[in-house]
Write a protein that holds these residues in place. Structure first.
Motif, PDB file in Angstrom:
ATOM      1  N   PRO A  25     -10.787   5.813  -8.141  1.00  3.95           N
ATOM      2  CA  PRO A  25     -10.701   5.032  -6.898  1.00  3.95           C
ATOM      3  C   PRO A  25      -9.768   3.843  -7.056  1.00  3.95           C
ATOM      4  O   PRO A  25      -9.582   3.303  -8.140  1.00  3.95           O
ATOM      5  N   LEU A  26      -9.192   3.417  -5.934  1.00  3.69           N
ATOM      6  CA  LEU A  26      -8.247   2.307  -5.901  1.00  3.69           C
ATOM      7  C   LEU A  26      -8.884   1.105  -5.226  1.00  3.69           C
ATOM      8  O   LEU A  26      -9.835   1.236  -4.462  1.00  3.69           O
ATOM      9  N   THR A  27      -8.324  -0.074  -5.506  1.00  6.06           N
ATOM     10  CA  THR A  27      -8.815  -1.271  -4.820  1.00  6.06           C
ATOM     11  C   THR A  27      -8.300  -1.351  -3.396  1.00  6.06           C
ATOM     12  O   THR A  27      -8.855  -2.075  -2.573  1.00  6.06           O
ATOM     13  N   VAL A  28      -7.223  -0.646  -3.064  1.00  2.42           N
ATOM     14  CA  VAL A  28      -6.661  -0.688  -1.722  1.00  2.42           C
ATOM     15  C   VAL A  28      -5.931   0.622  -1.472  1.00  2.42           C
ATOM     16  O   VAL A  28      -5.476   1.279  -2.413  1.00  2.42           O
ATOM     17  N   GLY A  29      -5.848   1.028  -0.218  1.00  2.00           N
ATOM     18  CA  GLY A  29      -5.182   2.282   0.106  1.00  2.00           C
ATOM     19  C   GLY A  29      -4.196   2.120   1.246  1.00  2.00           C
ATOM     20  O   GLY A  29      -4.090   1.060   1.862  1.00  2.00           O
ATOM     21  N   TYR A  30      -3.482   3.183   1.534  1.00  2.00           N
ATOM     22  CA  TYR A  30      -2.478   3.189   2.597  1.00  2.00           C
ATOM     23  C   TYR A  30      -3.174   3.570   3.892  1.00  2.00           C
ATOM     24  O   TYR A  30      -3.546   4.720   4.107  1.00  2.00           O
ATOM     25  N   ILE A  31      -3.386   2.572   4.776  1.00  2.00           N
ATOM     26  CA  ILE A  31      -4.084   2.820   6.033  1.00  2.00           C
ATOM     27  C   ILE A  31      -3.202   2.363   7.188  1.00  2.00           C
ATOM     28  O   ILE A  31      -2.202   1.683   7.002  1.00  2.00           O
ATOM     29  N   ASP A  51       0.828  -1.208   0.000  1.00  2.00           N
ATOM     30  CA  ASP A  51       0.000   0.000   0.000  1.00  2.00           C
ATOM     31  C   ASP A  51       0.862   1.259   0.000  1.00  2.00           C
ATOM     32  O   ASP A  51       1.153   1.816   1.053  1.00  2.00           O
ATOM     33  N   ARG A  52       1.284   1.672  -1.143  1.00  2.00           N
ATOM     34  CA  ARG A  52       2.181   2.821  -1.245  1.00  2.00           C
ATOM     35  C   ARG A  52       1.389   4.129  -1.161  1.00  2.00           C
ATOM     36  O   ARG A  52       0.436   4.332  -1.910  1.00  2.00           O
ATOM     37  N   PRO A  53       1.796   5.036  -0.278  1.00  4.39           N
ATOM     38  CA  PRO A  53       0.999   6.255  -0.097  1.00  4.39           C
ATOM     39  C   PRO A  53       0.969   7.146  -1.326  1.00  4.39           C
ATOM     40  O   PRO A  53       0.038   7.938  -1.493  1.00  4.39           O
ATOM     41  N   GLY A  54       1.973   7.035  -2.207  1.00  2.00           N
ATOM     42  CA  GLY A  54       1.970   7.872  -3.409  1.00  2.00           C
ATOM     43  C   GLY A  54       0.735   7.681  -4.254  1.00  2.00           C
ATOM     44  O   GLY A  54       0.244   8.623  -4.901  1.00  2.00           O
ATOM     45  N   TYR A  55       0.187   6.466  -4.265  1.00  4.17           N
ATOM     46  CA  TYR A  55      -0.986   6.205  -5.089  1.00  4.17           C
ATOM     47  C   TYR A  55      -2.227   6.927  -4.577  1.00  4.17           C
ATOM     48  O   TYR A  55      -3.154   7.201  -5.346  1.00  4.17           O
ATOM     49  N   LEU A  56      -2.266   7.245  -3.276  1.00  2.00           N
ATOM     50  CA  LEU A  56      -3.389   8.037  -2.764  1.00  2.00           C
ATOM     51  C   LEU A  56      -3.369   9.441  -3.349  1.00  2.00           C
ATOM     52  O   LEU A  56      -4.417  10.038  -3.595  1.00  2.00           O
ATOM     53  N   LEU A  57      -2.166   9.979  -3.583  1.00  2.00           N
ATOM     54  CA  LEU A  57      -2.068  11.284  -4.245  1.00  2.00           C
ATOM     55  C   LEU A  57      -2.596  11.191  -5.674  1.00  2.00           C
ATOM     56  O   LEU A  57      -3.367  12.051  -6.121  1.00  2.00           O
ATOM     57  N   TYR A  58      -2.197  10.139  -6.392  1.00  2.00           N
ATOM     58  CA  TYR A  58      -2.689   9.980  -7.770  1.00  2.00           C
ATOM     59  C   TYR A  58      -4.208   9.867  -7.790  1.00  2.00           C
ATOM     60  O   TYR A  58      -4.885  10.412  -8.669  1.00  2.00           O
ATOM     61  N   GLN A  59      -4.758   9.140  -6.805  1.00  2.00           N
ATOM     62  CA  GLN A  59      -6.209   8.982  -6.739  1.00  2.00           C
ATOM     63  C   GLN A  59      -6.888  10.341  -6.543  1.00  2.00           C
ATOM     64  O   GLN A  59      -7.907  10.636  -7.167  1.00  2.00           O
ATOM     65  N   THR A  60      -6.313  11.177  -5.681  1.00  2.00           N
ATOM     66  CA  THR A  60      -6.888  12.495  -5.433  1.00  2.00           C
ATOM     67  C   THR A  60      -6.832  13.363  -6.672  1.00  2.00           C
ATOM     68  O   THR A  60      -7.794  14.069  -7.020  1.00  2.00           O
ATOM     69  N   VAL A  61      -5.714  13.312  -7.384  1.00  2.00           N
ATOM     70  CA  VAL A  61      -5.531  14.156  -8.568  1.00  2.00           C
ATOM     71  C   VAL A  61      -6.414  13.688  -9.724  1.00  2.00           C
ATOM     72  O   VAL A  61      -7.086  14.484 -10.384  1.00  2.00           O
ATOM     73  N   HIS A  62      -6.428  12.383  -9.969  1.00  2.00           N
ATOM     74  CA  HIS A  62      -7.104  11.852 -11.155  1.00  2.00           C
ATOM     75  C   HIS A  62      -8.527  11.376 -10.892  1.00  2.00           C
ATOM     76  O   HIS A  62      -9.227  10.989 -11.832  1.00  2.00           O
ATOM     77  N   GLN A  63      -8.949  11.372  -9.621  1.00  2.00           N
ATOM     78  CA  GLN A  63     -10.313  10.984  -9.269  1.00  2.00           C
ATOM     79  C   GLN A  63     -10.638   9.557  -9.717  1.00  2.00           C
ATOM     80  O   GLN A  63     -11.736   9.269 -10.203  1.00  2.00           O
TER      81      GLN A  63
END
Length: 226
Positions: A17-23, A3-15
């Protein structure tokens, strides 16, 4: 599977959703821990669901509403994670040209499968954590608290195959999730046992529970197609 936190930034920018997040902690109720294919990517191998991820991969991803699968080679570690992840992705999308590819990314689009493949998903509650012993045997424990199985795209005359282990005085109860009518009690299996159960009339799901307070180990669950 990490769960890499960088992908949460991409999700926010590109709108997207991901199958899993950094929790901050693992949540066993998430589909990553319960659904085939996601489980395989997560564990770099099978969970207790005895299902070919290449065979059901497109169906599972489509049912989950996944639109794209992105392999990011810049962030993907090497070794087993890289080889397994790339191998499974190639098997799921075999014969399909990449939607996009460059030195860093390979992007595959998820299509509606011509023939959806049957599979099962673990329920949200009361499945113990995945345990792997020294021999490589994987299992999840359940007690007398109900642990559910959900079925998808399963047809008449399909059977559930189950491999389990119990203490000598404990059996395994299985009954339709909608009611306890039609309960089957599988015998104690201190040395392990594999059994098949006909799913007619077909339930939307099944409930598994130990008939005592002892813990039962479920080693494998699979489908035998008609």
């Amino acid at each position: 599977n990490y769960d890499r936190p960088g992908y949460l930034l991409y999700q926010t920018v590109h709108q997207k959703p991901l199958t899993v997040g950094y929790i901050s902690r693992d949540d066993p109720r998430t589909l990553t821990e319960r659904a085939p294919v996601l489980q395989h990517f997560r564990h770099l191998g099978p969970d207790i669901l005895d299902i070919d991820p290449a065979l059901v991969g497109m169906t599972v991803l489509h049912d989950l509403g996944v639109s794209f699968v992105v392999e990011d080679r810049y962030k993907m570690p090497g070794g087993e994670e890289k080889s397994y992840t790339e191998g499974l992705a190639s098997a799921i999308f075999a014969g399909q040209p990449a939607f996009f590819a460059d030195d860093r990314l390979t992007v595959q689009r998820v299509h509606t499968p011509d023939k959806p493949m049957p599979y099962v998903v673990l329920g949200e509650f009361n499945w113990g954590p995945l345990h792997t012993d020294k021999s490589g045997q994987r299992s999840r424990g359940i007690t007398n608290q109900p642990a559910l199985l959900y079925f998808y795209h399963v047809q008449k005359n399909t059977q559930l195959k189950i491999r389990y282990r119990t203490p000598p005085d404990t059996g395994l109860q299985i009954y339709p999730s909608e009611s306890a009518v039609g309960t089957q009690l599988l015998p104690p299996a201190p040395d392990g046992r594999e059994m098949t159960i006909m799913l007619n009339p077909f339930p939307k799901g099944l409930t598994l529970a130990a008939d005592r307070s002892s813990e039962v180990q479920i080693d494998a669950l699979g489908l035998v197609l008609p």
